[in-house]
Design a protein around this motif. Structure first.
Motif, short mmCIF file in Angstrom:
data_model
loop_
_atom_site.label_atom_id
_atom_site.label_comp_id
_atom_site.label_asym_id
_atom_site.label_seq_id
_atom_site.Cartn_x
_atom_site.Cartn_y
_atom_site.Cartn_z
N SER A 153 -13.84 30.17 17.70
CA SER A 153 -14.01 30.27 19.14
C SER A 153 -12.88 31.17 19.66
N SER A 154 -12.25 30.78 20.78
CA SER A 154 -11.09 31.50 21.32
C SER A 154 -10.45 30.62 22.38
N ILE A 155 -9.16 30.80 22.57
CA ILE A 155 -8.48 30.06 23.65
C ILE A 155 -9.15 30.38 24.99
N GLY A 160 -10.54 30.42 30.01
CA GLY A 160 -11.07 31.58 30.73
C GLY A 160 -10.13 32.77 30.67
N ASN A 161 -10.63 33.92 31.09
CA ASN A 161 -9.82 35.13 31.10
C ASN A 161 -10.53 36.17 31.97
N MET A 162 -9.78 36.81 32.86
CA MET A 162 -10.40 37.78 33.77
C MET A 162 -11.15 38.85 32.98
N GLY A 163 -12.34 39.20 33.47
CA GLY A 163 -13.13 40.24 32.83
C GLY A 163 -13.95 39.76 31.65
N GLN A 164 -13.99 38.46 31.44
CA GLN A 164 -14.65 37.94 30.23
C GLN A 164 -15.54 36.73 30.50
N THR A 165 -16.31 36.76 31.56
CA THR A 165 -17.19 35.61 31.81
C THR A 165 -18.18 35.44 30.67
N ASN A 166 -18.72 36.55 30.15
CA ASN A 166 -19.67 36.45 29.04
C ASN A 166 -18.99 35.91 27.78
N TYR A 167 -17.86 36.47 27.46
CA TYR A 167 -17.12 36.08 26.25
C TYR A 167 -16.63 34.64 26.36
N ALA A 168 -16.05 34.30 27.52
CA ALA A 168 -15.54 32.93 27.71
C ALA A 168 -16.66 31.91 27.60
N GLN A 210 -3.72 49.00 28.73
CA GLN A 210 -2.30 48.71 28.50
C GLN A 210 -1.70 47.95 29.68
N LYS A 211 -2.15 48.29 30.91
CA LYS A 211 -1.56 47.61 32.07
C LYS A 211 -1.90 46.12 32.07
N VAL A 212 -2.99 45.78 31.38
CA VAL A 212 -3.33 44.36 31.27
C VAL A 212 -2.47 43.71 30.18
C1 LIG Z 1 -2.91 28.29 29.20
C2 LIG Z 1 -2.70 29.76 29.35
C3 LIG Z 1 -3.74 30.45 30.25
C4 LIG Z 1 -3.79 31.95 30.02
C5 LIG Z 1 -5.22 32.44 29.73
C6 LIG Z 1 -5.32 33.94 29.52
C7 LIG Z 1 -5.62 34.28 28.06
C8 LIG Z 1 -5.25 35.72 27.77
C9 LIG Z 1 -5.04 35.96 26.29
C10 LIG Z 1 -6.38 36.16 25.59
C11 LIG Z 1 -6.21 36.00 24.12
C12 LIG Z 1 -7.49 35.85 23.41
C13 LIG Z 1 -8.35 37.13 23.47
C14 LIG Z 1 -9.35 37.10 22.34
O1 LIG Z 1 -10.38 36.17 22.54
C15 LIG Z 1 -9.87 38.47 21.99
C16 LIG Z 1 -10.31 39.22 23.19
O2 LIG Z 1 -11.16 38.80 23.91
S1 LIG Z 1 -9.46 40.70 23.45
C17 LIG Z 1 -10.17 41.28 24.97
C18 LIG Z 1 -9.51 40.60 26.18
N1 LIG Z 1 -10.06 41.20 27.38
C19 LIG Z 1 -9.44 41.15 28.59
O3 LIG Z 1 -8.41 40.51 28.75
C20 LIG Z 1 -10.06 41.96 29.69
C21 LIG Z 1 -9.14 43.09 30.03
N2 LIG Z 1 -9.59 43.85 31.21
C22 LIG Z 1 -10.40 44.93 31.09
O4 LIG Z 1 -10.85 45.28 30.02
C23 LIG Z 1 -10.72 45.66 32.36
O5 LIG Z 1 -9.79 45.28 33.35
C24 LIG Z 1 -12.14 45.40 32.91
C25 LIG Z 1 -12.39 43.91 32.97
C26 LIG Z 1 -13.14 46.07 31.98
C27 LIG Z 1 -12.26 45.97 34.33
O6 LIG Z 1 -11.84 47.32 34.30
P1 LIG Z 1 -11.63 48.10 35.67
O7 LIG Z 1 -11.19 49.47 35.31
O8 LIG Z 1 -12.80 47.89 36.55
O9 LIG Z 1 -10.43 47.33 36.40
P2 LIG Z 1 -8.88 47.40 35.99
O10 LIG Z 1 -8.74 47.45 34.50
O11 LIG Z 1 -8.21 48.42 36.82
O12 LIG Z 1 -8.39 45.93 36.43
C28 LIG Z 1 -8.35 45.64 37.86
C29 LIG Z 1 -7.19 44.69 38.05
O13 LIG Z 1 -7.46 43.46 37.33
C30 LIG Z 1 -6.40 43.24 36.41
N3 LIG Z 1 -6.93 42.62 35.20
C31 LIG Z 1 -7.98 43.05 34.47
N4 LIG Z 1 -8.17 42.25 33.41
C32 LIG Z 1 -7.21 41.29 33.46
C33 LIG Z 1 -6.88 40.15 32.62
N5 LIG Z 1 -7.58 39.86 31.52
N6 LIG Z 1 -5.85 39.38 32.97
C34 LIG Z 1 -5.14 39.67 34.11
N7 LIG Z 1 -5.38 40.73 34.95
C35 LIG Z 1 -6.43 41.52 34.60
C36 LIG Z 1 -5.83 44.60 36.12
O14 LIG Z 1 -4.53 44.48 35.62
C37 LIG Z 1 -5.92 45.24 37.45
O15 LIG Z 1 -4.82 44.77 38.22
P3 LIG Z 1 -4.13 45.74 39.27
O16 LIG Z 1 -5.18 45.95 40.35
O17 LIG Z 1 -2.93 45.01 39.74
O18 LIG Z 1 -3.82 47.01 38.54
#
Ligand SMILES: CCCCCCCCCCCCC[C@@H](O)CC(=O)SCCNC(=O)CCNC(=O)[C@H](O)C(C)(C)COP(=O)(O)OP(=O)(O)OC[C@H]1O[C@@H](n2cnc3c(N)ncnc32)[C@H](O)[C@@H]1OP(=O)(O)O
Ligand SMILES: NC(=O)c1ccc[n+]([C@@H]2O[C@H](COP(=O)([O-])OP(=O)(O)OC[C@H]3O[C@@H](n4cnc5c(N)ncnc54)[C@H](O)[C@@H]3O)[C@@H](O)[C@H]2O)c1
Length: 268
Positions: A153-155, A160-168, A210-212
Protein backbone atom coordinates in the motif's frame (compact mmCIF):
# COMPACT_ATOMS: atom_id res chain seq x y z
CA UNK A 1 24.91 -19.86 5.84
CA UNK A 2 22.60 -22.28 4.05
CA UNK A 3 20.73 -22.97 7.32
CA UNK A 4 19.95 -19.29 7.53
CA UNK A 5 18.13 -19.29 4.15
CA UNK A 6 14.68 -18.87 5.61
CA UNK A 7 12.91 -19.13 2.25
CA UNK A 8 14.93 -21.96 0.74
CA UNK A 9 11.92 -23.97 -0.38
CA UNK A 10 9.68 -21.04 -1.27
CA UNK A 11 8.56 -19.87 -4.68
CA UNK A 12 7.89 -16.13 -4.61
CA UNK A 13 5.84 -14.24 -7.17
CA UNK A 14 6.68 -10.51 -7.22
CA UNK A 15 4.63 -8.15 -9.38
CA UNK A 16 6.17 -4.81 -10.35
CA UNK A 17 9.46 -6.73 -10.08
CA UNK A 18 11.08 -4.52 -12.69
CA UNK A 19 10.65 -1.42 -10.56
CA UNK A 20 12.47 0.05 -7.59
CA UNK A 21 10.78 -1.65 -4.65
CA UNK A 22 9.81 -4.80 -6.59
CA UNK A 23 13.40 -5.35 -7.72
CA UNK A 24 14.73 -4.79 -4.19
CA UNK A 25 12.14 -7.21 -2.79
CA UNK A 26 13.10 -9.79 -5.45
CA UNK A 27 16.78 -9.48 -4.54
CA UNK A 28 15.99 -9.85 -0.86
CA UNK A 29 13.76 -12.88 -1.36
CA UNK A 30 16.37 -14.57 -3.55
CA UNK A 31 19.01 -13.83 -0.93
CA UNK A 32 16.87 -15.76 1.54
CA UNK A 33 16.82 -18.73 -0.82
CA UNK A 34 13.50 -18.26 -2.60
CA UNK A 35 12.98 -18.96 -6.27
CA UNK A 36 11.58 -15.75 -7.74
CA UNK A 37 8.96 -15.36 -10.47
CA UNK A 38 9.53 -11.73 -11.43
CA UNK A 39 6.53 -10.21 -13.19
CA UNK A 40 6.19 -6.76 -14.70
CA UNK A 41 4.22 -4.90 -17.35
CA UNK A 42 7.68 -4.14 -18.72
CA UNK A 43 8.95 -7.59 -19.60
CA UNK A 44 12.47 -6.37 -20.28
CA UNK A 45 12.63 -4.85 -16.79
CA UNK A 46 11.47 -8.14 -15.29
CA UNK A 47 14.16 -10.00 -17.23
CA UNK A 48 16.76 -7.51 -15.99
CA UNK A 49 15.70 -8.26 -12.43
CA UNK A 50 16.11 -11.99 -13.07
CA UNK A 51 19.52 -11.35 -14.59
CA UNK A 52 20.49 -9.46 -11.43
CA UNK A 53 19.33 -12.44 -9.39
CA UNK A 54 21.77 -14.59 -11.33
CA UNK A 55 19.07 -16.27 -13.34
CA UNK A 56 19.23 -16.99 -17.04
CA UNK A 57 16.96 -14.01 -17.76
CA UNK A 58 14.60 -16.52 -19.20
CA UNK A 59 11.82 -15.58 -21.55
CA UNK A 60 8.24 -16.29 -20.58
CA UNK A 61 7.54 -20.00 -20.37
CA UNK A 62 11.14 -20.97 -21.15
CA UNK A 63 12.56 -23.82 -19.07
CA UNK A 64 13.11 -22.10 -15.75
CA UNK A 65 16.26 -21.87 -13.77
CA UNK A 66 16.09 -20.77 -10.17
CA UNK A 67 14.26 -17.61 -11.23
CA UNK A 68 12.14 -16.57 -14.18
CA UNK A 69 10.69 -13.44 -15.74
CA UNK A 70 7.06 -12.96 -16.83
CA UNK A 71 5.28 -10.11 -18.58
CA UNK A 72 1.73 -9.30 -17.50
CA UNK A 73 -0.60 -6.36 -16.90
CA UNK A 74 -1.97 -6.96 -13.40
CA UNK A 75 -5.07 -4.89 -14.20
CA UNK A 76 -6.15 -7.40 -16.86
CA UNK A 77 -8.09 -10.45 -15.66
CA UNK A 78 -6.94 -12.77 -18.46
CA UNK A 79 -3.33 -11.65 -18.11
CA UNK A 80 -3.29 -12.42 -14.38
CA UNK A 81 -4.86 -15.84 -14.87
CA UNK A 82 -2.33 -16.60 -17.62
CA UNK A 83 0.46 -15.38 -15.31
CA UNK A 84 -0.46 -17.84 -12.56
CA UNK A 85 -0.79 -20.63 -15.12
CA UNK A 86 2.67 -19.82 -16.57
CA UNK A 87 4.29 -19.62 -13.13
CA UNK A 88 2.85 -22.99 -12.11
CA UNK A 89 3.82 -24.54 -15.44
CA UNK A 90 7.35 -23.18 -15.06
CA UNK A 91 7.90 -24.20 -11.42
CA UNK A 92 5.37 -27.08 -11.08
CA UNK A 93 3.79 -25.46 -8.01
CA UNK A 94 1.91 -22.32 -6.99
CA UNK A 95 3.87 -19.42 -5.47
CA UNK A 96 3.81 -19.67 -1.65
CA UNK A 97 4.93 -16.05 -1.31
CA UNK A 98 3.25 -13.30 -3.33
CA UNK A 99 4.37 -9.66 -3.12
CA UNK A 100 2.19 -7.22 -5.06
CA UNK A 101 4.40 -4.22 -5.86
CA UNK A 102 2.97 -3.21 -9.27
CA UNK A 103 1.66 0.34 -9.00
CA UNK A 104 1.39 3.70 -10.76
CA UNK A 105 0.66 7.34 -10.05
CA UNK A 106 -1.31 9.80 -12.18
CA UNK A 107 -1.13 12.82 -9.90
CA UNK A 108 -3.47 15.81 -10.30
CA UNK A 109 -5.63 17.94 -8.03
CA UNK A 110 -9.12 16.55 -7.66
CA UNK A 111 -10.58 19.70 -9.20
CA UNK A 112 -8.85 18.85 -12.48
CA UNK A 113 -8.37 15.08 -12.35
CA UNK A 114 -9.56 13.23 -15.44
CA UNK A 115 -11.77 10.19 -15.17
CA UNK A 116 -9.14 8.23 -17.10
CA UNK A 117 -6.43 9.11 -14.57
CA UNK A 118 -8.78 8.02 -11.79
CA UNK A 119 -9.76 4.80 -13.55
CA UNK A 120 -6.23 3.76 -14.51
CA UNK A 121 -4.74 4.24 -11.01
CA UNK A 122 -7.61 2.30 -9.41
CA UNK A 123 -7.34 -0.42 -12.08
CA UNK A 124 -3.63 -1.03 -11.51
CA UNK A 125 -3.18 -0.28 -7.82
CA UNK A 126 -6.40 -1.75 -6.44
CA UNK A 127 -8.05 -4.02 -9.02
CA UNK A 128 -4.59 -5.40 -9.84
CA UNK A 129 -4.17 -6.50 -6.24
CA UNK A 130 -7.67 -7.97 -6.22
CA UNK A 131 -6.86 -10.04 -9.32
CA UNK A 132 -3.41 -11.21 -8.14
CA UNK A 133 -4.58 -12.02 -4.61
CA UNK A 134 -7.58 -13.96 -5.93
CA UNK A 135 -5.65 -15.95 -8.56
CA UNK A 136 -2.76 -16.74 -6.20
CA UNK A 137 -5.05 -17.75 -3.33
CA UNK A 138 -7.17 -19.94 -5.64
CA UNK A 139 -4.00 -21.73 -6.79
CA UNK A 140 -2.85 -22.26 -3.20
CA UNK A 141 -6.25 -23.44 -1.95
CA UNK A 142 -6.71 -25.89 -4.83
CA UNK A 143 -3.27 -27.36 -4.16
CA UNK A 144 -3.77 -27.37 -0.37
CA UNK A 145 -0.65 -25.25 0.16
CA UNK A 146 -0.19 -22.51 2.79
CA UNK A 147 1.13 -19.14 1.71
CA UNK A 148 1.89 -15.52 2.51
CA UNK A 149 0.58 -12.60 0.48
CA UNK A 150 2.04 -9.11 0.99
CA UNK A 151 0.31 -6.16 -0.65
CA UNK A 152 2.22 -2.90 -1.00
CA UNK A 153 0.00 0.00 0.00
CA UNK A 154 1.44 3.43 0.98
CA UNK A 155 1.42 5.77 3.95
CA UNK A 156 -0.63 7.97 1.60
CA UNK A 157 -3.41 5.39 1.92
CA UNK A 158 -3.59 6.24 5.63
CA UNK A 159 -3.03 10.01 5.67
CA UNK A 160 -3.66 11.25 2.13
CA UNK A 161 -1.44 13.49 0.05
CA UNK A 162 -2.17 16.56 -2.08
CA UNK A 163 -2.55 15.74 -5.75
CA UNK A 164 -3.22 12.06 -5.12
CA UNK A 165 -6.91 11.44 -4.52
CA UNK A 166 -6.81 8.54 -6.99
CA UNK A 167 -3.61 7.06 -5.57
CA UNK A 168 -4.63 7.59 -1.93
CA UNK A 169 -8.02 5.97 -2.54
CA UNK A 170 -6.36 3.01 -4.26
CA UNK A 171 -3.90 2.51 -1.41
CA UNK A 172 -6.58 2.88 1.24
CA UNK A 173 -8.52 0.25 -0.68
CA UNK A 174 -5.51 -2.07 -0.57
CA UNK A 175 -5.55 -1.83 3.23
CA UNK A 176 -9.24 -2.75 3.45
CA UNK A 177 -8.87 -5.54 0.87
CA UNK A 178 -5.89 -6.97 2.79
CA UNK A 179 -7.58 -6.87 6.19
CA UNK A 180 -10.61 -8.66 4.76
CA UNK A 181 -8.60 -11.20 2.77
CA UNK A 182 -6.62 -11.97 5.94
CA UNK A 183 -9.87 -12.95 7.64
CA UNK A 184 -11.02 -15.09 4.73
CA UNK A 185 -7.71 -16.74 3.84
CA UNK A 186 -6.65 -17.56 7.39
CA UNK A 187 -8.69 -20.77 7.45
CA UNK A 188 -6.73 -21.90 4.36
CA UNK A 189 -3.36 -21.26 5.99
CA UNK A 190 -2.73 -18.19 3.84
CA UNK A 191 -1.51 -15.02 5.57
CA UNK A 192 -2.28 -11.66 4.01
CA UNK A 193 -0.58 -8.44 5.13
CA UNK A 194 0.00 -4.94 3.81
CA UNK A 195 3.09 -2.78 4.00
CA UNK A 196 2.81 1.04 3.86
CA UNK A 197 6.17 2.40 2.73
CA UNK A 198 7.10 6.03 3.29
CA UNK A 199 9.03 7.96 0.69
CA UNK A 200 11.32 5.61 -1.27
CA UNK A 201 13.83 6.69 -3.91
CA UNK A 202 12.53 4.95 -7.03
CA UNK A 203 11.46 6.00 -10.55
CA UNK A 204 7.94 6.52 -9.17
CA UNK A 205 8.93 9.74 -7.41
CA UNK A 206 10.75 11.24 -10.41
CA UNK A 207 7.64 13.15 -11.50
CA UNK A 208 7.30 14.98 -8.17
CA UNK A 209 8.11 18.69 -8.70
CA UNK A 210 11.23 19.79 -6.84
CA UNK A 211 9.34 22.57 -5.07
CA UNK A 212 7.11 19.90 -3.58
CA UNK A 213 10.04 17.71 -2.56
CA UNK A 214 11.48 20.75 -0.82
CA UNK A 215 8.42 20.99 1.39
CA UNK A 216 8.92 20.04 5.00
CA UNK A 217 6.49 17.14 4.89
CA UNK A 218 8.75 15.47 2.34
CA UNK A 219 12.12 16.74 3.45
CA UNK A 220 11.43 15.70 7.08
CA UNK A 221 11.34 12.17 5.78
CA UNK A 222 14.72 10.88 4.80
CA UNK A 223 14.27 9.41 1.36
CA UNK A 224 14.87 5.69 1.80
CA UNK A 225 16.61 3.44 -0.66
CA UNK A 226 14.40 0.54 -1.82
CA UNK A 227 16.94 -1.99 -0.65
CA UNK A 228 16.55 -0.76 2.90
CA UNK A 229 12.78 -0.72 2.96
CA UNK A 230 12.60 -4.31 1.76
CA UNK A 231 14.83 -5.64 4.51
CA UNK A 232 12.72 -6.81 7.43
CA UNK A 233 14.76 -5.15 10.13
CA UNK A 234 14.74 -1.88 8.24
CA UNK A 235 10.99 -1.67 8.44
CA UNK A 236 9.70 0.27 11.37
CA UNK A 237 8.43 -1.85 14.21
CA UNK A 238 4.80 -2.78 13.51
CA UNK A 239 2.72 0.05 14.97
CA UNK A 240 0.82 -0.79 18.12
CA UNK A 241 -2.88 -0.01 17.94
CA UNK A 242 -2.42 3.24 19.89
CA UNK A 243 0.38 4.49 17.64
CA UNK A 244 -1.08 7.52 15.98
CA UNK A 245 2.14 9.06 14.79
CA UNK A 246 3.23 6.23 12.53
CA UNK A 247 6.76 6.50 13.90
CA UNK A 248 8.03 4.50 10.99
CA UNK A 249 6.70 7.13 8.65
CA UNK A 250 8.23 9.93 10.65
CA UNK A 251 11.59 8.23 10.37
CA UNK A 252 10.97 7.66 6.68
CA UNK A 253 10.77 3.93 7.22
CA UNK A 254 8.04 1.62 6.16
CA UNK A 255 4.99 1.11 8.29
CA UNK A 256 3.59 -2.37 8.80
CA UNK A 257 -0.14 -2.60 9.27
CA UNK A 258 -1.15 -5.17 11.85
CA UNK A 259 -4.00 -7.35 10.60
CA UNK A 260 -6.85 -7.01 13.05
CA UNK A 261 -8.16 -10.59 12.82
CA UNK A 262 -5.01 -12.53 13.44
CA UNK A 263 -2.76 -9.86 14.83
CA UNK A 264 -0.20 -11.05 12.36
CA UNK A 265 2.44 -8.64 11.22
CA UNK A 266 3.77 -8.47 7.71
CA UNK A 267 6.55 -10.84 6.93
CA UNK A 268 7.99 -11.92 3.61
C1 LIG B 1 1.62 11.79 9.32
C2 LIG B 1 2.32 12.59 8.28
C3 LIG B 1 1.38 13.21 7.24
C4 LIG B 1 2.11 13.61 5.97
C5 LIG B 1 1.46 13.03 4.71
C6 LIG B 1 2.15 13.43 3.42
C7 LIG B 1 2.88 12.24 2.78
C8 LIG B 1 3.92 12.74 1.81
C9 LIG B 1 4.98 11.69 1.54
C10 LIG B 1 4.49 10.68 0.51
C11 LIG B 1 5.35 9.47 0.55
C12 LIG B 1 4.75 8.32 -0.16
C13 LIG B 1 4.65 8.56 -1.68
C14 LIG B 1 4.54 7.23 -2.38
O1 LIG B 1 3.29 6.62 -2.20
C15 LIG B 1 4.95 7.30 -3.83
C16 LIG B 1 4.30 8.43 -4.53
O2 LIG B 1 3.11 8.53 -4.60
S1 LIG B 1 5.40 9.58 -5.19
C17 LIG B 1 4.31 10.80 -5.88
C18 LIG B 1 3.83 11.78 -4.80
N1 LIG B 1 3.04 12.80 -5.44
C19 LIG B 1 2.80 14.02 -4.89
O3 LIG B 1 3.18 14.29 -3.76
C20 LIG B 1 2.10 15.03 -5.76
C21 LIG B 1 3.07 16.13 -6.09
N2 LIG B 1 2.42 17.24 -6.81
C22 LIG B 1 2.37 17.27 -8.17
O4 LIG B 1 2.79 16.35 -8.85
C23 LIG B 1 1.76 18.50 -8.78
O5 LIG B 1 1.73 19.52 -7.81
C24 LIG B 1 0.33 18.30 -9.32
C25 LIG B 1 -0.52 17.65 -8.25
C26 LIG B 1 0.41 17.42 -10.56
C27 LIG B 1 -0.29 19.66 -9.67
O6 LIG B 1 0.61 20.35 -10.52
P1 LIG B 1 0.34 21.89 -10.84
O7 LIG B 1 1.45 22.31 -11.74
O8 LIG B 1 -1.06 22.08 -11.24
O9 LIG B 1 0.48 22.64 -9.44
P2 LIG B 1 1.85 22.92 -8.64
O10 LIG B 1 2.78 21.77 -8.80
O11 LIG B 1 2.31 24.28 -8.96
O12 LIG B 1 1.33 22.87 -7.12
C28 LIG B 1 0.45 23.95 -6.68
C29 LIG B 1 0.77 24.16 -5.22
O13 LIG B 1 0.44 22.96 -4.48
C30 LIG B 1 1.61 22.52 -3.80
N3 LIG B 1 1.62 21.06 -3.77
C31 LIG B 1 1.45 20.24 -4.82
N4 LIG B 1 1.55 18.95 -4.42
C32 LIG B 1 1.80 18.97 -3.08
C33 LIG B 1 2.00 17.93 -2.08
N5 LIG B 1 1.98 16.64 -2.40
N6 LIG B 1 2.22 18.30 -0.82
C34 LIG B 1 2.23 19.64 -0.50
N7 LIG B 1 2.06 20.68 -1.38
C35 LIG B 1 1.83 20.31 -2.67
C36 LIG B 1 2.76 23.06 -4.61
O14 LIG B 1 3.92 23.09 -3.82
C37 LIG B 1 2.25 24.39 -5.01
O15 LIG B 1 2.40 25.25 -3.88
P3 LIG B 1 2.75 26.79 -4.13
O16 LIG B 1 1.49 27.36 -4.78
O17 LIG B 1 3.04 27.33 -2.79
O18 LIG B 1 3.92 26.82 -5.06
N1 LIG C 1 8.40 4.91 -4.12
C1 LIG C 1 7.67 5.28 -3.06
O1 LIG C 1 7.92 6.31 -2.41
C2 LIG C 1 6.50 4.43 -2.61
C3 LIG C 1 5.98 4.67 -1.35
C4 LIG C 1 4.88 3.92 -0.93
C5 LIG C 1 4.37 2.92 -1.74
N2 LIG C 1 4.91 2.69 -2.94
C6 LIG C 1 4.33 1.62 -3.75
O2 LIG C 1 5.32 0.61 -3.95
C7 LIG C 1 5.05 -0.09 -5.16
C8 LIG C 1 6.30 -0.09 -6.03
O3 LIG C 1 6.57 1.26 -6.35
P1 LIG C 1 8.01 1.75 -6.84
O4 LIG C 1 8.35 2.95 -6.04
O5 LIG C 1 8.94 0.59 -6.90
O6 LIG C 1 7.63 2.24 -8.31
P2 LIG C 1 8.32 1.92 -9.70
O7 LIG C 1 7.64 2.83 -10.66
O8 LIG C 1 9.79 1.93 -9.56
O9 LIG C 1 7.90 0.41 -9.98
C9 LIG C 1 6.58 0.05 -10.29
C10 LIG C 1 6.66 -1.13 -11.24
O10 LIG C 1 5.34 -1.58 -11.50
C11 LIG C 1 5.24 -1.87 -12.88
N3 LIG C 1 3.85 -1.76 -13.33
C12 LIG C 1 3.14 -0.62 -13.53
N4 LIG C 1 1.91 -0.91 -13.96
C13 LIG C 1 1.83 -2.26 -14.04
C14 LIG C 1 0.83 -3.16 -14.44
N5 LIG C 1 -0.35 -2.71 -14.87
N6 LIG C 1 1.10 -4.48 -14.40
C15 LIG C 1 2.31 -4.93 -13.99
N7 LIG C 1 3.32 -4.13 -13.60
C16 LIG C 1 3.06 -2.81 -13.63
C17 LIG C 1 6.12 -0.84 -13.56
O11 LIG C 1 6.50 -1.27 -14.86
C18 LIG C 1 7.28 -0.76 -12.59
O12 LIG C 1 8.32 -1.63 -12.92
C19 LIG C 1 3.87 0.65 -5.82
O13 LIG C 1 2.68 -0.04 -5.54
C20 LIG C 1 3.87 2.00 -5.13
O14 LIG C 1 2.59 2.59 -5.12
C21 LIG C 1 5.97 3.42 -3.44
Amino acid sequence: MASQLRLRSALALVTGAGGGIGRAVSVRLAAEGAAVAACDLDGAAARETVRLLGGPGSEEGAPCGAHAAFQADVSETRAVRRLLEQVQACFSRPPSVVVSCAGITRDEFLLHMSEDDWDRVIAVNLKGIFLVNQAAAQALVSSGCPGSIINISSIVGKVGNMGQTNYAASKAGVIGLTQTAAREFGRHGIRCNSVLPGFIKTPMIQKVPQKVLDKEVFSCNCLKDPGLCSHPHHSARPPAAEDSEFPGYKRGGSVWLRNAEYGRQGCL
